[in-house]
Write an enzyme that holds these catalytic residues in place. Structure first.
Site, PDB file in Angstrom:
ATOM      1  N   GLU A 189      -8.637   0.841  -7.780  1.00  0.00           N
ATOM      2  CA  GLU A 189      -8.746  -0.152  -6.456  1.00  0.00           C
ATOM      3  C   GLU A 189      -9.819   0.551  -5.454  1.00  0.00           C
ATOM      4  O   GLU A 189     -10.353   1.536  -5.832  1.00  0.00           O
ATOM      5  CB  GLU A 189      -7.422  -0.250  -5.980  1.00  0.00           C
ATOM      6  CG  GLU A 189      -6.790   1.287  -5.682  1.00  0.00           C
ATOM      7  CD  GLU A 189      -5.543   0.793  -4.452  1.00  0.00           C
ATOM      8  OE1 GLU A 189      -5.392  -0.271  -4.203  1.00  0.00           O
ATOM      9  OE2 GLU A 189      -5.201   1.749  -4.161  1.00  0.00           O
ATOM     10  N   GLY A 204       1.895   2.922  -2.140  1.00  0.00           N
ATOM     11  CA  GLY A 204       2.897   3.142  -3.332  1.00  0.00           C
ATOM     12  C   GLY A 204       4.337   2.353  -2.975  1.00  0.00           C
ATOM     13  O   GLY A 204       5.127   2.418  -3.856  1.00  0.00           O
ATOM     14  N   SER A 238       0.726  -1.122   0.269  1.00  0.00           N
ATOM     15  CA  SER A 238      -0.019   0.128   0.115  1.00  0.00           C
ATOM     16  C   SER A 238       0.949   1.315   0.053  1.00  0.00           C
ATOM     17  O   SER A 238       2.189   1.225   0.003  1.00  0.00           O
ATOM     18  CB  SER A 238      -0.838   0.010   1.090  1.00  0.00           C
ATOM     19  OG  SER A 238      -0.019   0.015   2.377  1.00  0.00           O
ATOM     20  N   ARG A 255       4.038   9.594   6.642  1.00  0.00           N
ATOM     21  CA  ARG A 255       3.102  10.745   6.767  1.00  0.00           C
ATOM     22  C   ARG A 255       2.958  10.994   8.364  1.00  0.00           C
ATOM     23  O   ARG A 255       2.786   9.941   9.099  1.00  0.00           O
ATOM     24  CB  ARG A 255       1.806  10.179   6.091  1.00  0.00           C
ATOM     25  CG  ARG A 255       0.780  11.299   5.922  1.00  0.00           C
ATOM     26  CD  ARG A 255      -0.632  10.861   5.269  1.00  0.00           C
ATOM     27  NE  ARG A 255      -0.325  10.142   4.173  1.00  0.00           N
ATOM     28  CZ  ARG A 255      -1.102   8.932   4.089  1.00  0.00           C
ATOM     29  NH1 ARG A 255      -1.984   8.540   4.813  1.00  0.00           N
ATOM     30  NH2 ARG A 255      -0.893   8.303   2.917  1.00  0.00           N
ATOM     31  N   GLU A 270     -11.466   4.227  -6.032  1.00  0.00           N
ATOM     32  CA  GLU A 270     -10.326   4.905  -6.682  1.00  0.00           C
ATOM     33  C   GLU A 270     -10.596   4.891  -8.029  1.00  0.00           C
ATOM     34  O   GLU A 270     -10.455   3.784  -8.598  1.00  0.00           O
ATOM     35  CB  GLU A 270      -9.019   4.626  -6.563  1.00  0.00           C
ATOM     36  CG  GLU A 270      -8.683   4.961  -5.019  1.00  0.00           C
ATOM     37  CD  GLU A 270      -7.110   4.467  -4.629  1.00  0.00           C
ATOM     38  OE1 GLU A 270      -6.239   4.523  -5.662  1.00  0.00           O
ATOM     39  OE2 GLU A 270      -6.969   4.129  -3.551  1.00  0.00           O
ATOM     40  N   ASP A 320      -7.306   7.376   2.782  1.00  0.00           N
ATOM     41  CA  ASP A 320      -6.505   8.561   2.993  1.00  0.00           C
ATOM     42  C   ASP A 320      -6.435   9.990   2.573  1.00  0.00           C
ATOM     43  O   ASP A 320      -6.751  10.996   3.202  1.00  0.00           O
ATOM     44  CB  ASP A 320      -4.874   8.249   3.249  1.00  0.00           C
ATOM     45  CG  ASP A 320      -4.362   7.715   1.724  1.00  0.00           C
ATOM     46  OD1 ASP A 320      -5.379   7.868   0.985  1.00  0.00           O
ATOM     47  OD2 ASP A 320      -3.290   7.232   1.588  1.00  0.00           O
ATOM     48  N   THR A 321      -7.165   9.789   1.046  1.00  0.00           N
ATOM     49  CA  THR A 321      -7.396  11.181   0.757  1.00  0.00           C
ATOM     50  C   THR A 321      -8.704  11.733   0.970  1.00  0.00           C
ATOM     51  O   THR A 321      -8.826  12.898   0.838  1.00  0.00           O
ATOM     52  CB  THR A 321      -7.692  10.936  -0.972  1.00  0.00           C
ATOM     53  OG1 THR A 321      -8.620   9.886  -1.234  1.00  0.00           O
ATOM     54  CG2 THR A 321      -6.339  10.371  -1.274  1.00  0.00           C
TER      55      THR A 321
HETATM   56  N1  LIG Z   1      -2.082   2.168 -14.209  1.00  0.00           N
HETATM   57  C1  LIG Z   1      -1.813   2.980 -13.788  1.00  0.00           C
HETATM   58  N2  LIG Z   1      -1.871   4.343 -14.539  1.00  0.00           N
HETATM   59  C2  LIG Z   1      -1.407   5.529 -14.092  1.00  0.00           C
HETATM   60  N3  LIG Z   1      -1.032   5.779 -12.836  1.00  0.00           N
HETATM   61  C3  LIG Z   1      -1.099   4.821 -11.920  1.00  0.00           C
HETATM   62  C4  LIG Z   1      -1.629   3.436 -12.394  1.00  0.00           C
HETATM   63  N4  LIG Z   1      -1.511   2.727 -11.194  1.00  0.00           N
HETATM   64  C5  LIG Z   1      -1.345   3.592 -10.155  1.00  0.00           C
HETATM   65  N5  LIG Z   1      -0.981   4.809 -10.624  1.00  0.00           N
HETATM   66  C6  LIG Z   1      -0.797   5.940  -9.855  1.00  0.00           C
HETATM   67  O1  LIG Z   1      -0.377   5.444  -8.487  1.00  0.00           O
HETATM   68  C7  LIG Z   1      -1.099   5.850  -7.451  1.00  0.00           C
HETATM   69  C8  LIG Z   1      -1.089   4.502  -6.426  1.00  0.00           C
HETATM   70  O2  LIG Z   1      -1.366   3.265  -7.095  1.00  0.00           O
HETATM   71  P1  LIG Z   1      -2.451   2.510  -6.095  1.00  0.00           P
HETATM   72  O3  LIG Z   1      -3.544   3.160  -5.599  1.00  0.00           O
HETATM   73  O4  LIG Z   1      -2.819   1.359  -7.002  1.00  0.00           O
HETATM   74  O5  LIG Z   1      -1.511   2.107  -4.950  1.00  0.00           O
HETATM   75  P2  LIG Z   1      -1.390   1.959  -3.570  1.00  0.00           P
HETATM   76  O6  LIG Z   1       0.104   1.405  -3.197  1.00  0.00           O
HETATM   77  O7  LIG Z   1      -2.530   0.988  -2.939  1.00  0.00           O
HETATM   78  O8  LIG Z   1      -1.896   3.334  -2.948  1.00  0.00           O
HETATM   79  P3  LIG Z   1      -2.654   3.760  -1.925  1.00  0.00           P
HETATM   80  O9  LIG Z   1      -2.556   2.720  -0.856  1.00  0.00           O
HETATM   81  O10 LIG Z   1      -2.073   5.134  -1.402  1.00  0.00           O
HETATM   82  O11 LIG Z   1      -3.979   3.947  -2.369  1.00  0.00           O
HETATM   83  C9  LIG Z   1      -2.342   5.982  -8.000  1.00  0.00           C
HETATM   84  O12 LIG Z   1      -3.249   6.894  -7.121  1.00  0.00           O
HETATM   85  C10 LIG Z   1      -2.086   6.538  -9.354  1.00  0.00           C
HETATM   86  O13 LIG Z   1      -1.775   7.958  -9.047  1.00  0.00           O
HETATM   87 MG   LIG Z   2      -4.627   3.650  -3.995  1.00  0.00          MG
END
Ligand SMILES: Nc1ncnc2c1ncn2[C@@H]1O[C@H](COP(=O)(O)OP(=O)(O)OP(=O)(O)O)[C@@H](O)[C@H]1O
Ligand SMILES: [Mg+2]
Length: 387
Positions: A272, A154, A152, A357, A260, A279-280
């Site tokens: 997803e 990123g 999670s 954060r 999202e 968080d947002t």
């Molecule tokens: N296929 C994609 N194309 C463009 N941008 C992407 C893509 N996948 C992810 N991102 C960017 O990366 C961000 C984080 O990706 P994602 O939400 O899948 O991961 P995460 O690690 O679960 O993040 P979080 O836990 O913070 O929601 C997205 O909000 C988007 O800005």
């Molecule tokens: Mg995300």
């Protein structure tokens, strides 16, 4: 349903802390759990527990000890099989054990949404070795995004522009993986106009509700700022709500979900979802009559939500740590708070890591533009100091 209820909160980060405050305002008793002591939600709960939530026996022991009415997961790293058992014994799991199970890993929810429900997502494939990455990448085309299926904020995520970058991305994904599955998802890179979180509330009684969409900006796959409301084409908004309803209906249960979505010139693309506050969505602490935490609390307790209103344009901006350290002190909070319309939430994390954060600045103003400027200015004024 008589109040108060006893809630076992699994995960005690900043989102858990705000949820605990909302639930306590409704008289609930909170037992906050995490794998380290004095986590943010521990600090506002009635009782705290520290244990490994990936261990089914440890989780069951804690449930036996406290006998909660409701289990509220705040994180993904939980032994979901134990939740399924506990739910079958009559304990309410939020939103339900099935939804927690499906959203714990990116692959389960993605397959459900794309294959079973036929909703548009980025074109994707999975790989469990560097060689498999190459095969999948060739079928998707570059640029693409690689992420561990379990991670999670990123972690382990990177953009891959060409074949020469695949090895580095695979190694980076392995370093950011949680759990024991060496599996990554490779996704078509979506060149979106903007991305939103559509907070979606399933109720015990009454129809599914939506908050006004929240736009956010991410760096390194991690949220930096978010704001609300936005001007969005009404057809596009309806499409986004239909997707969110379809997915959350499939998962079932009650509570607030953060859906999202990527918005391009002509498409709404599912990315997803979190089966819990997002968080947002911290911006709703100042933008709405009921924050996402209040809405989560009301819906899981079966309380009415007659209306969700935006009070004022608002924005949030994160405060990240610049280095690793213990017991940080916060400098510049006075300067941040001297800006009219600004508020600050310090999470109270006991240690910092680079880019962790640590706080969020919230701002309201007459326009979203001004609110974003204020929140960002306030966040820049705050820094961390260590003894
Ligand atoms: N296929 C994609 N194309 C463009 N941008 C992407 C893509 N996948 C992810 N991102 C960017 O990366 C961000 C984080 O990706 P994602 O939400 O899948 O991961 P995460 O690690 O679960 O993040 P979080 O836990 O913070 O929601 C997205 O909000 C988007 O800005
Ligand atoms: Mg995300």
């Amino acid at each position: 349903m008589p109040l108060p209820k006893k809630i076992l909160l699994l995960g005690s980060g900043e989102l858990g802390k705000e949820f605990a405050i909302s639930a306590k305002r409704l008289g609930c008793q909170i037992v906050a759990c995490d794998n380290y002591p004095n986590a943010p939600a521990h600090q506002v709960a009635d009782e705290q527990e520290v244990f490994n939530m990936l261990s089914a026996p440890e989780l069951k022991n804690i449930v036996t000890k406290h006998a909660p009415d409701i289990i509220v997961p705040e994180i993904e790293a939980i032994r979901t099989e134990a939740l399924i058992d506990l739910e079958s014994q009559g304990i309410q799991v939020v939103p339900n054990a099935n939804a927690v199970n499906y959203t714990m890993n990116r692959d389960r929810i993605r397959d459900l949404v794309a294959e079973n429900l036929g909703i548009r997502t980025a074109i994707y494939g999975y790989a469990e070795s560097e060689k498999e990455c190459l095969n999948v990448a060739n079928s998707i085309k570059y640029p693409l995004v690689m992420k561990p299926v379990m991670s999670s904020s990123g972690k382990g995520q990177s953009l891959v522009k060409s074949e020469s970058e695949l090895k580095r991305a695979w190694e980076y994904a392995q370093s950011g993986m949680r759990g024991d599955r060496e599996r990554v998802i490779l996704e078509e890179y979506i060149d979106f106009k903007y991305e939103i979180t559509l907070l979606t509330i399933r109720q015990k009684q009454g129809s599914t509700l939506f908050c006004s969409p929240i736009v956010h900006r991410q760096e390194r796959g991690d949220y930096q700022e978010s704001w609300q409301p936005i001007e969005m084409n009404q057809d596009r908004l309806r499409e986004a709500q239909e997707i969110a309803k379809k997915v959350t209906d499939q998962l079932g249960g009650v509570g607030l979900f953060g859906v999202e979505l990527f918005i391009t010139d002509d498409e709404v693309i599912f990315s997803e979802l979190s089966p819990r506050p997002h968080d947002t969505g911290m911006v709703t602490l100042v933008s709405q009559n009921l924050s996402e935490f209040d809405l989560h609390a009301r819906s899981i307790l079966g309380l009415p939500i007659p209306e969700i209103l935006i009070n004022k344009p608002a924005a949030s901006h994160v405060v990240l740590a610049e280095k690793d350290g213990m017991s940080p002190k916060y400098i510049g909070v006075e300067d941040a708070l001297s800006i009219a319309g600004v508020d600050v939430r310090i999470f109270g994390k006991t240690t910092s890591r680079v880019n962790r954060r640590m706080a969020v600045c919230l701002a309201t103003a007459d326009s979203v533009k001004e609110a974003r400027q204020k929140a960002s200015k306030a966040a820049k004024l705050i820094s961390l100091e260590y003894e």
